[in-house]
Each structure stands twice: as C-alpha cells, then as structure tokens.
Design an enzyme around this catalytic site. Structure first.
Site, mmCIF file in Angstrom:
data_model
loop_
_atom_site.group_PDB
_atom_site.id
_atom_site.type_symbol
_atom_site.label_atom_id
_atom_site.label_comp_id
_atom_site.label_asym_id
_atom_site.label_seq_id
_atom_site.Cartn_x
_atom_site.Cartn_y
_atom_site.Cartn_z
ATOM 1 N N TYR A 1 17.157 -36.952 12.894
ATOM 2 C CA TYR A 1 18.118 -38.002 13.399
ATOM 3 C C TYR A 1 18.566 -38.540 12.097
ATOM 4 O O TYR A 1 20.020 -38.782 11.728
ATOM 5 C CB TYR A 1 17.746 -38.917 14.347
ATOM 6 C CG TYR A 1 18.660 -39.944 14.775
ATOM 7 C CD1 TYR A 1 19.786 -39.587 15.201
ATOM 8 C CD2 TYR A 1 18.294 -41.428 14.814
ATOM 9 C CE1 TYR A 1 20.865 -40.648 15.601
ATOM 10 C CE2 TYR A 1 19.307 -42.287 15.188
ATOM 11 C CZ TYR A 1 20.466 -41.843 15.723
ATOM 12 O OH TYR A 1 21.255 -43.006 16.051
ATOM 13 N N LYS B 1 22.444 -38.473 10.205
ATOM 14 C CA LYS B 1 23.174 -39.733 9.985
ATOM 15 C C LYS B 1 23.421 -40.027 8.707
ATOM 16 O O LYS B 1 24.423 -40.426 8.108
ATOM 17 C CB LYS B 1 22.510 -40.696 10.607
ATOM 18 C CG LYS B 1 22.783 -40.741 12.356
ATOM 19 C CD LYS B 1 24.213 -41.017 12.742
ATOM 20 C CE LYS B 1 24.412 -41.213 13.958
ATOM 21 N NZ LYS B 1 25.850 -41.457 14.338
#
Length: 315
Positions: free
Chosen positions: A143, A147
């Site tokens: 994640y 990002k």
C-alpha cells in the site's frame, strides 16, 4: 465550475462532497460535483452527478473528466490490507488509476488543482522519533509503495503543468462509522465503535503502539483547504503531512472509559495479530507539523475529541 471527487461514495468522499456543497470558511458552495466511484453517490442533491465505474479503466476515467473541471480530489484507492493480499490490484488502482486521471486532465483548458489523498504509510525503515515532511520515502508495505509511486507521478504531472498538484499524507481517520474496511488500521475505529454498540472488539496490536490519528471533521476540512490554497504557499514542496495526534490504543480505550464507562471499555480485549502488527509498526507515529500548521491546516485537541465526535454523530 465542476469539482470531481474519486472515491466519492465512500465515507470520507461523501463527507468531502457534502462540505464542498455547503461551502463555508470563505469557500463558495460548489455548483456541481462529479462523484466517481464503483457504487452510486448516496447524497441526494441535484448538484451531485454520480458516475459509476472503475478508476483503473482509462476509457471510463476519460469520460468522467468534463472540460469545466477545475479541481480534483483523488481519494479512490485499494487500502492497506487488500493491497497486501492483492498487490496487482493495488498497482492497477493506486498507480494506473492515478495515471489515467492525470492523463484525462491533460486535455483540460487549464490545469486543475489536483489533491491526492496519500498516506503516512509511504514512510518506513529507520525513522527519527518525529518525522519531517522531507524524510525519504521507504515504504514497508505494498500500500505504502503504491501510494509513493502515485505521489511521484502527481508531482511530475505538476512539474509538467498538466495539473496543479498537492499531495496530502493523511493520518488514520478515526472514529469511522459503519463496518470495518480492508485497511489494516481498521481496528483503530473498531475498538471504539463496536463497544459503543455493545459489541465485543479485539485490538490486534500492542496497546502502547503509537498511531497518527485525525478525526473525520479535521481531515475533511484539511482536504478542502488543500483544494483552495494558493499554490505559492507551498513553494516548491507540494507534499505535506496533514496534522494529527500521536495516540495509542490505550489512549483511545481510556477515552472510551471516560466517555461511556468501564463496562463498555471491558468489551475490548487484546488479540495479537502478527501480520497486522508487523505492518502497523512500520508506520511512524509522530510528525513535525510545523509547516502544515503554518499553511493553515488544523488539528484535533486530544483523544476525547475523536471519541466524542463519533458519539455525537450517533445522536
């Protein structure tokens, strides 16, 4: 002028759209907001246009970016837990979806303000006790990695003049209503929300784990501010960690006891989860918010603010 919010049917997106429609704090109410999500918008307002589709579908994204779009808030993402279990999906949505949105913005007559909702999970590895904005990004999760890539392509599109980008690294937002989501931080809301509903809950991390938290109200206000701040205020640094509070699960549970009583607090037990703990412990728990505060972003007061705000929302 049209504003566009991806992930607009979600918890934070819905609050953001409602705030844009209401105006306030010197901001004029939005005349039209396009809500982009995989499900229809829940807000009943003639100014809201709901567009249902997949943010990773470039043709769909191209179709939703109207020529009069002046500002974009990009909230759509695959969250931390699902990113770990489905890394290809995380790359498709968090990276390719962001690129598709930037590509669609390229044809607009003026570069729109583009607010990317990023995360403090972009940080990792050896960190100081208090993390500055300019700390090198060394994410320790899929994640956070996806990002971090999304941040870089937004900043590069800003350099090229495609968009007027601002990257906002969000704290964990608590306390969220509804059911748990796929974020590994979902327990933060759960250990307050579920006991208040009379439902037992478990905490999967040590009670002294430092967490960087912000209330839904403060997070929403800060996202709105990012959409309207003059770009010159950011100088050449277009990424900012939004203000938050360094709190532990123990702090939240103490607040829960003060707010609802010891019997409610007793509904929460410790149930260590090594996978969640390993990831959450890579997320920094304290940040230098001097710059964010100077830019006018706001913060909550204490743990009781977060808990009582949720309790008030139930009334």
């Amino acid at each position: 002028m049209t504003m566009l919010v991806t992930g607009g049917a979600g918890f934070l997106g819905t609050r953001l759209i409602a705030r844009l429609l209401a105006g306030g704090s010197g901001d004029a109410p939005a005349s039209r907001v396009v809500c982009v999500d995989r499900v229809p918008a829940t807000l009943d307002d003639a100014r809201v246009v709901s567009r249902v589709g997949d943010i990773a579908d470039a043709a769909f994204v191209e179709s939703v970016v109207d020529e009069d779009v002046s500002a974009v808030w990009h909230l759509a993402a695959v969250l931390s837990g699902q990113s770990e279990s489905e890394p290809a999906l995380a790359m498709s949505v968090n990276v390719d979806g962001t690129q598709a949105l930037l590509d669609a913005c390229r044809r607009l007559p003026r570069p729109p303000r583009f607010v990317l909702a990023s995360t403090v999970a972009v940080y990792g590895g050896p960190l100081p006790t208090v993390v500055p904005d300019d700390m090198a990004l060394r994410p320790q999760s899929t994640y956070g990695m996806s990002k971090a890539i999304a941040e870089l392509i937004v900043l590069d599109a800003t350099r090229r003049g495609t968009v007027d980008g601002i990257v906002c690294r969000l704290p964990t937002v608590a306390i969220r209503p509804g059911r748990p989501n796929s974020a590994m931080s979902s327990f933060v809301s759960g250990i307050v929300r579920e006991p208040l509903a009379g439902v037992p809950a478990t905490c999967p991390v040590p009670l002294d784990t430092p967490l960087w938290l912000s209330s839904p109200r403060a997070t929403t206000e800060n996202l709105v501010r990012a959409g309207h701040l003059d770009a010159s205020a950011f100088d050449d640094v277009r990424a900012v960690t939004l203000p938050g509070l360094t709190l532990t699960p123990a702090d939240l549970l103490d607040s829960l006891a003060r707010t609802a009583g010891a019997a409610v607090r007793a509904l929460v037990s410790l149930a260590p989860d090594p996978v969640i703990t390993r990831t959450v412990l890579t997320w920094p728990g304290a940040f230098d918010i001097t710059r964010a505060t100077a830019l006018g972003f706001e913060n909550d007061r204490d743990a009781d603010t977060l808990v009582r705000q949720y309790v008030t929302s139930l009334a």
